[in-house]
Design a protein around this motif. Structure first.
Motif, PDB file in Angstrom:
ATOM      1  N   ARG A   1       0.875  -0.981   0.127  1.00 13.07           N
ATOM      2  CA  ARG A   1      -0.110  -0.202   0.003  1.00 13.07           C
ATOM      3  C   ARG A   1       1.138   1.272   0.017  1.00 13.07           C
ATOM      4  O   ARG A   1       1.796   1.238   0.959  1.00 13.07           O
ATOM      5  N   THR A   2       0.695   2.012  -1.056  1.00 18.27           N
ATOM      6  CA  THR A   2       1.662   3.096  -1.442  1.00 18.27           C
ATOM      7  C   THR A   2       0.815   4.397  -1.797  1.00 18.27           C
ATOM      8  O   THR A   2      -0.170   4.255  -2.696  1.00 18.27           O
ATOM      9  N   PRO A   3       1.248   5.551  -1.376  1.00 17.38           N
ATOM     10  CA  PRO A   3       0.624   6.880  -2.033  1.00 17.38           C
ATOM     11  C   PRO A   3       1.077   7.067  -3.296  1.00 17.38           C
ATOM     12  O   PRO A   3       2.163   6.880  -3.559  1.00 17.38           O
ATOM     13  N   ILE A   4       0.128   7.498  -4.024  1.00 15.53           N
ATOM     14  CA  ILE A   4       0.492   8.108  -5.407  1.00 15.53           C
ATOM     15  C   ILE A   4      -0.172   9.382  -5.551  1.00 15.53           C
ATOM     16  O   ILE A   4      -1.261   9.818  -5.377  1.00 15.53           O
ATOM     17  N   TYR A   5       0.705  10.347  -6.181  1.00 17.35           N
ATOM     18  CA  TYR A   5       0.344  11.615  -6.272  1.00 17.35           C
ATOM     19  C   TYR A   5       0.128  11.838  -7.955  1.00 17.35           C
ATOM     20  O   TYR A   5       1.021  11.701  -8.859  1.00 17.35           O
ATOM     21  N   ILE A   6      -1.195  12.457  -7.966  1.00 16.71           N
ATOM     22  CA  ILE A   6      -1.697  12.745  -9.572  1.00 16.71           C
ATOM     23  C   ILE A   6      -0.918  13.959  -9.935  1.00 16.71           C
ATOM     24  O   ILE A   6      -1.437  15.133  -9.390  1.00 16.71           O
ATOM     25  N   GLU A   7      -0.152  13.980 -10.975  1.00 11.90           N
ATOM     26  CA  GLU A   7       0.659  15.014 -11.441  1.00 11.90           C
ATOM     27  C   GLU A   7      -0.316  15.790 -12.612  1.00 11.90           C
ATOM     28  O   GLU A   7      -0.120  17.007 -12.654  1.00 11.90           O
ATOM     29  N   ARG A   8      -0.811  14.962 -13.244  1.00  9.70           N
ATOM     30  CA  ARG A   8      -1.477  15.641 -14.630  1.00  9.70           C
ATOM     31  C   ARG A   8      -2.320  14.510 -15.247  1.00  9.70           C
ATOM     32  O   ARG A   8      -2.297  13.432 -15.142  1.00  9.70           O
ATOM     33  N   SER A   9      -3.363  15.044 -16.090  1.00 10.40           N
ATOM     34  CA  SER A   9      -4.133  14.127 -16.853  1.00 10.40           C
ATOM     35  C   SER A   9      -3.912  14.443 -18.470  1.00 10.40           C
ATOM     36  O   SER A   9      -3.493  15.718 -18.753  1.00 10.40           O
ATOM     37  N   ALA A  10      -4.338  13.543 -19.246  1.00 11.93           N
ATOM     38  CA  ALA A  10      -4.268  13.725 -20.500  1.00 11.93           C
ATOM     39  C   ALA A  10      -5.189  12.708 -21.206  1.00 11.93           C
ATOM     40  O   ALA A  10      -5.953  11.981 -20.401  1.00 11.93           O
ATOM     41  N   THR A  11      -5.350  13.064 -22.345  1.00 13.68           N
ATOM     42  CA  THR A  11      -6.223  12.040 -23.313  1.00 13.68           C
ATOM     43  C   THR A  11      -5.468  11.155 -24.224  1.00 13.68           C
ATOM     44  O   THR A  11      -4.715  11.843 -25.049  1.00 13.68           O
ATOM     45  N   ILE A  12      -5.379   9.829 -24.347  1.00 15.19           N
ATOM     46  CA  ILE A  12      -4.619   9.245 -25.015  1.00 15.19           C
ATOM     47  C   ILE A  12      -5.572   8.238 -25.953  1.00 15.19           C
ATOM     48  O   ILE A  12      -6.302   7.455 -25.294  1.00 15.19           O
ATOM     49  N   ASN A  13      -5.519   8.380 -27.308  1.00 14.16           N
ATOM     50  CA  ASN A  13      -6.499   7.748 -28.061  1.00 14.16           C
ATOM     51  C   ASN A  13      -7.938   7.602 -27.684  1.00 14.16           C
ATOM     52  O   ASN A  13      -8.586   6.664 -27.565  1.00 14.16           O
ATOM     53  N   GLY A  14      -8.482   8.604 -27.138  1.00  8.07           N
ATOM     54  CA  GLY A  14      -9.734   9.011 -26.772  1.00  8.07           C
ATOM     55  C   GLY A  14     -10.018   8.636 -25.608  1.00  8.07           C
ATOM     56  O   GLY A  14     -10.997   8.671 -24.785  1.00  8.07           O
ATOM     57  N   GLU A  15      -9.089   8.037 -24.686  1.00 12.94           N
ATOM     58  CA  GLU A  15      -9.453   7.546 -23.165  1.00 12.94           C
ATOM     59  C   GLU A  15      -8.517   8.541 -22.271  1.00 12.94           C
ATOM     60  O   GLU A  15      -7.404   9.024 -22.544  1.00 12.94           O
ATOM     61  N   HIS A  16      -9.290   8.691 -21.218  1.00 15.56           N
ATOM     62  CA  HIS A  16      -8.482   9.775 -20.008  1.00 15.56           C
ATOM     63  C   HIS A  16      -7.370   8.799 -19.479  1.00 15.56           C
ATOM     64  O   HIS A  16      -7.486   7.672 -19.241  1.00 15.56           O
ATOM     65  N   ALA A  17      -6.210   9.624 -19.432  1.00 15.97           N
ATOM     66  CA  ALA A  17      -5.207   8.834 -18.365  1.00 15.97           C
ATOM     67  C   ALA A  17      -4.846   9.826 -17.328  1.00 15.97           C
ATOM     68  O   ALA A  17      -4.843  11.099 -17.381  1.00 15.97           O
ATOM     69  N   LEU A  18      -4.020   9.258 -16.298  1.00 17.37           N
ATOM     70  CA  LEU A  18      -3.458   9.969 -15.442  1.00 17.37           C
ATOM     71  C   LEU A  18      -1.945   9.535 -15.207  1.00 17.37           C
ATOM     72  O   LEU A  18      -1.723   8.465 -15.394  1.00 17.37           O
ATOM     73  N   ASP A  19      -1.154  10.709 -14.926  1.00 20.25           N
ATOM     74  CA  ASP A  19       0.172  10.576 -14.552  1.00 20.25           C
ATOM     75  C   ASP A  19       0.441  10.691 -13.391  1.00 20.25           C
ATOM     76  O   ASP A  19      -0.184  11.668 -12.503  1.00 20.25           O
TER      77      ASP A  19
END
Length: 247
Positions: A160-178
């Motif tokens: 179990r680990t914290p993850i920090y969402i830095e940005r969002s994007a759209t890849i081939n029509g699908e939403h992605a999170l970095d």
């Protein structure tokens, strides 16, 4: 394949004659080249299967009818009409107790296509590794068999680990999170589909940016592309980025 058969496939490098490997790759030149290389290593049987299947179930059955292990390319839609990809195929084979190795040539495929399946894929290599030494296929098949029989090795244990969402994007029509991963190389951004966090974030990925979530992550991953996230918790954590030294 039974557990006994999986044990039989988990052989030493000196017993390659006991192994039959199916190659599933819509690039026939690549498949035939690997067939020769595995034969030169002493693998007892190598079968290049035609990538004629549109249905995943038919492809899985073809592999299991002809071999006790498999190597599968991820992208199967360039020279074939498959309605599935290699990650789905290896996941299905492992679920059916047949060891398999996933191969991809494209780093861009990892985040959106492959990462959601990685918890169920014990053996995953880049095409560049395969080009350097085809023995990596046999070694990773053995790793796959060991995991199927004994559970995840240290580099695939998830914590179990914290993850920090830095940005969002759209890849081939699908939403992605970095995201940046706590206790991992903080300069390494890990991409994954927003839908893995749940429906709300899939529809509103920009709202996740700047927030911290928890997921189970294999922090001992040997390479960034092997990182997977599972059991993602859809509620943001009530902690700040600075508290976790993400910056």
């Amino acid at each position: 394949m039974t557990v006994g058969a999986a044990e039989e496939a988990a052989i030493g490098l000196g017993d390659l004659a006991e192994l039959t490997i199916a190659i599933y790759d819509d690039n026939r030149e690549e498949a035939l080249s690997l067939e020769i290389e595995l034969g030169d290593l002493g693998v007892g049987g190598v079968v290049v299967l035609p990538t004629e299947h549109r249905d995943l179930g038919d492809a899985l059955q073809a592999v299991r009818d002809h071999a006790n292990a498999a190597v599968c390319d991820h992208v199967l839609r360039v020279h074939a009409d498959a309605e599935f990809n290699g990650a789905e195929m290896i996941e299905g084979l492992v679920a059916a107790n047949t060891p398999g190795v996933l191969v991809t040539a494209f780093a861009a495929d990892v985040g959106m296509d492959i990462r959601p399946h990685l918890p169920s894929i014990p053996a995953f290599i880049r095409r560049s590794q395969l080009s350097e030494d085809s023995l990596v296929v046999v070694e990773e098949l053995q790793n796959c068999c060991v995991e199927m029989l004994r559970g995840r090795p240290p580099h695939r244990e998830a914590f179990r680990t914290p993850i920090y969402i830095e940005r969002s994007a759209t890849i081939n029509g699908e939403h992605a999170l970095d995201a940046r991963i706590g206790s991992w190389q903080l300069d390494e951004v890990v991409q994954f589909p927003a839908r893995m966090l749940g429906d709300h974030w899939a529809d509103n990925p920009e709202e996740a940016v700047g927030q911290i979530f928890f997921a189970h992550v294999n922090l001992g991953a040997r390479r960034p592309e092997e990182l997977f996230l599972e059991a993602l918790e859809p509620e943001p954590a009530d902690i700040q980025e600075a508290e976790l030294h993400f910056s």
